[in-house]
Each structure stands twice: as structure tokens, then as C-alpha cells.
Write an enzyme that holds these catalytic residues in place. Sequence first.
Site, PDB file in Angstrom:
ATOM      1  N   PHE A 128      -6.708  10.613  -7.469  1.00  0.00           N
ATOM      2  CA  PHE A 128      -6.145   9.272  -7.661  1.00  0.00           C
ATOM      3  C   PHE A 128      -6.723   8.340  -6.607  1.00  0.00           C
ATOM      4  CE2 PHE A 128      -3.216   5.755  -7.031  1.00  0.00           C
ATOM      5  CZ  PHE A 128      -3.107   5.280  -8.344  1.00  0.00           C
ATOM      6  N   ASP A 215     -10.852   9.520   0.889  1.00  0.00           N
ATOM      7  CA  ASP A 215      -9.697   8.653   0.624  1.00  0.00           C
ATOM      8  C   ASP A 215      -8.499   9.252   1.362  1.00  0.00           C
ATOM      9  OD1 ASP A 215      -7.391   7.493  -0.383  1.00  0.00           O
ATOM     10  OD2 ASP A 215      -8.130   7.369  -2.449  1.00  0.00           O
ATOM     11  N   LYS A 244      -1.453   2.698   2.645  1.00  0.00           N
ATOM     12  CA  LYS A 244      -0.056   3.130   2.673  1.00  0.00           C
ATOM     13  C   LYS A 244       0.658   2.993   4.034  1.00  0.00           C
ATOM     14  CE  LYS A 244       0.464   5.521  -1.603  1.00  0.00           C
ATOM     15  NZ  LYS A 244      -0.772   5.847  -2.325  1.00  0.00           N
TER      16      LYS A 244
HETATM   17  C1  LIG Z   1      -1.643   5.181  -3.288  1.00  0.00           C
HETATM   18  C2  LIG Z   1      -3.063   5.640  -3.295  1.00  0.00           C
HETATM   19  C3  LIG Z   1      -4.113   4.761  -3.645  1.00  0.00           C
HETATM   20  C4  LIG Z   1      -3.868   3.356  -4.127  1.00  0.00           C
HETATM   21  O1  LIG Z   1      -3.269   2.531  -3.186  1.00  0.00           O
HETATM   22  P1  LIG Z   1      -2.675   1.098  -3.653  1.00  0.00           P
HETATM   23  O2  LIG Z   1      -2.224   0.491  -2.372  1.00  0.00           O
HETATM   24  O3  LIG Z   1      -1.568   1.382  -4.614  1.00  0.00           O
HETATM   25  O4  LIG Z   1      -3.786   0.351  -4.285  1.00  0.00           O
HETATM   26  C5  LIG Z   1      -5.402   5.239  -3.574  1.00  0.00           C
HETATM   27  N1  LIG Z   1      -5.661   6.495  -3.187  1.00  0.00           N
HETATM   28  C6  LIG Z   1      -4.691   7.361  -2.846  1.00  0.00           C
HETATM   29  C7  LIG Z   1      -5.035   8.758  -2.411  1.00  0.00           C
HETATM   30  C8  LIG Z   1      -3.358   6.964  -2.908  1.00  0.00           C
HETATM   31  O5  LIG Z   1      -2.386   7.841  -2.612  1.00  0.00           O
END
Ligand SMILES: *Cc1c(COP(=O)(O)O)cnc(C)c1O
Length: 391
Positions: A128, A215, A244
Site C-alpha cells: 500500500f 516506504d 503518519k
Molecule cells: C498510510 C500509508 C500511505 C498513505 O499515506 P496518506 O497520508 O494516507 O497519503 C502510504 N504508504 C503506507 C505504507 C501507509 O501506511
Amino acid sequence: MAEHVMSTYNRLPVQFERGEGIWLWDSENRQYLDALSGIAVCGLGHAHPAVTRAIAEQAGKLVHTSNLYGIALQEQLADRLCELSGMDRVFFSNSGAESNEAAIKIARLFGHSKNIDNPAIIVMENSFHGRTLATLTATGNRKVQAGFEPLVQGFIRVPYNDLEAIRTVAANSQSVAAILLEPIQGEGGINIPDTTYLDGIRAICDDNDWLMMLDEIQTGMGRTGKWFAYQHSHASPDVTTLAKALGNGVPVGACLARGKAAEMMQPGSHGTTFGGNPLACRAAIAVLDSLEQQQCVANAEKLGAHMLTGFSAALADVEGINEIRGQGLMIGIELDRPCGELVQKAVTQGLLINVTADRVVRLLPPLILTDKQADMIVEQVSNLIREFIGQ
Ligand SMILES: *Cc1c(COP(=O)(O)O)cnc(C)c1O
């Protein structure tokens, strides 16, 4: 009115009015234990006094000027993040998806700098990375993509935790510029790869002159018991993304880069109106200060291990548990059946949890958790699961 809000979420029928530490209170003054932290955002819990003070002070002084001018707080935050991560330069954004967009753009600039006409990025199944067009294309979940075609070109997908699959791509493609992956897959179900996986990826990237891009939006900022999850391995990425927990709820994201990857962006390459404004950066600096002062990263490591042991004992005799896994305070309990209804059942008992990938109970409690609170979560969640399975 709810009818005037675009219905992008199936929301639970509860609204919170205030919080303190790991606790939230709803509009009827009922109390909830937040074992999700607003999806790994409020690592310091709710209404953290030092962060609140920093936001209030900065709001009374200067909120925004734009990136047309120098921003001392942005420079300070960049220094701190580079020191913690071993990276060289930071681009500040407002969200996770935007941080990943910056990473994807760096990978493309890097590919073009090597005269690759259509540079590709290797991405993972079950990943994700966000909801913008490029990041939903990078995401390995059809549900996130469906209806938004045409998708963005230039992504090659491989299974997670499978170095051989990446070597096969390396042998067959001349167009790869980078790999993008989560060190632990969050939305995908708390999938923890082999301990040598990241080192293996680093070696493949070095052999092929690819950028290794991690990420860390969910795993970063101490969540897994290190500041960044890659610090459990020997590997350093070329690019890593944060969001986050960086602002404990104030929207701020970051794309950190090292070496040649840090030199790709030049004036005019990329930009943002809000990104890295004084308010967001002041909040993030206060978050770093408090995480350090309260030794949250070590606490995440210690209590994460404690909770895993606790769950293994509490659920030892329960059939229907496939696996209990976690690193730091990123914990997944995988059942042998879909268990989404557990979320609502927990709410009625004053507990906030999440279920992801259909059958994985996901816990992301605040890093300020105490031993006693950790035990409370273990007991309450174990009882819920036991009841749900019918044992
Ligand atoms: C939450 C998340 C995102 C997206 O972040 P947003 O602030 O909602 O755009 C991307 N990568 C990972 C691993 C995430 O947990």
C-alpha cells in the site's frame, strides 16, 4: 451533515470529542482505549502537552509563508531527520501519498539521468502506497485501483519477500530504475519479511545501480522499535518516505534521500504550497523531542515483545489463529477466517482496533503505552477473539 461529506469511508457510528494519552472520549462521554492511534499517527497519544504547546505557540507566531522563502524550522527538522536516518536531504510534503509521489519522481529522474527512456519501478504484491494515481498504481491491491484506469505506466510487480523474483526482473529488463517497498507491509496484513530480505534488496540494487526506496510511512518514527524499520537490517535505502506519525496528527510528510538520489531534484523539478510550513515543522520537531525524551522507541521495542509473548500465551489454546506476528508496536493476529466484525464489537466494549487484509487484527497502539496498558490490550483483544471464534 454526513450527507454532504463524500462517502469515501464506511464510518463507524461513533464520534470523538477529546483525547488524552491512549484514551478517547466520545460525544456521550464514553471512554475508549485507542489501540490504533488514528492508524499509526498519534505515536505520542492524544493531546500530548508538548506538541499542543508547540502548535499553539507557533500558530500565534507564524503559520505559513510558502517555499519561496527560507524556513528555519524546515531546515532544523531536515537536520534532525537526516541525523536519525543517515539520509542527506529532505523534501517536505503534507501526506504519505505525496511523499511517495516525490520518491517516484526521484526514481524517474534517476532513470532518465542514466538514459533509460521509460524508467520502471519494481513494486510488491499486497503493498500500500497511497491513493493518488501514481501511488495507487504502485499499490498491490486491485480494490484500490479498480475504477481509476488508465493507471500510470512504469511499474513492475513482484511477490513480497521473494528476492529471486527481483533477480528474474533484473535479468530480463533494462528499464528498471528503482525498487519501492514497505519494510513491513501494514495495510497488507502486517507482513514481516525474512530478516535478510532488505540486505538482499540492497545487494541487488547495488549490483544493478537501482535506487532502493523504502516506504516507512507506517513503520517509521519508532513504531517498530527503531526510528526506521530498515535499522533492524544492515541496509540503508537511497530514498525513504515518512508521514503518519511525523506530526502526531498535524499533516506533514517527508521524502528523504541519500547520495545521488538526493541530487536529483533541482529548482523547478518539484514543489508544494503547504509542504514544510512553519506550523507543521514546529509540530514535527516537538514530536521528535518528545519521542526522544520519553524514550518511546525503546518502549515500543520492549512492549511490542511483551505483547507478542502475552498474546501467544493468552491465545495458545484457541484454534483458528493462523499466526501472531509483530515488530515493536506493530502487531498482527491472523485468524483463519474473515473477522472484520471484530472492529465494531471492540467499539461497543470501548476499544479501538483495526482489521486489515480481511482476517488480520491489526494493533498500532501509541508508543507512550505503559506495561499495564499493554496488558489491558492483550487481555481485552484476546477475549474478543476467543469470543468471536466461539471458544
Ligand atoms: C498510510 C500509508 C500511505 C498513505 O499515506 P496518506 O497520508 O494516507 O497519503 C502510504 N504508504 C503506507 C505504507 C501507509 O501506511
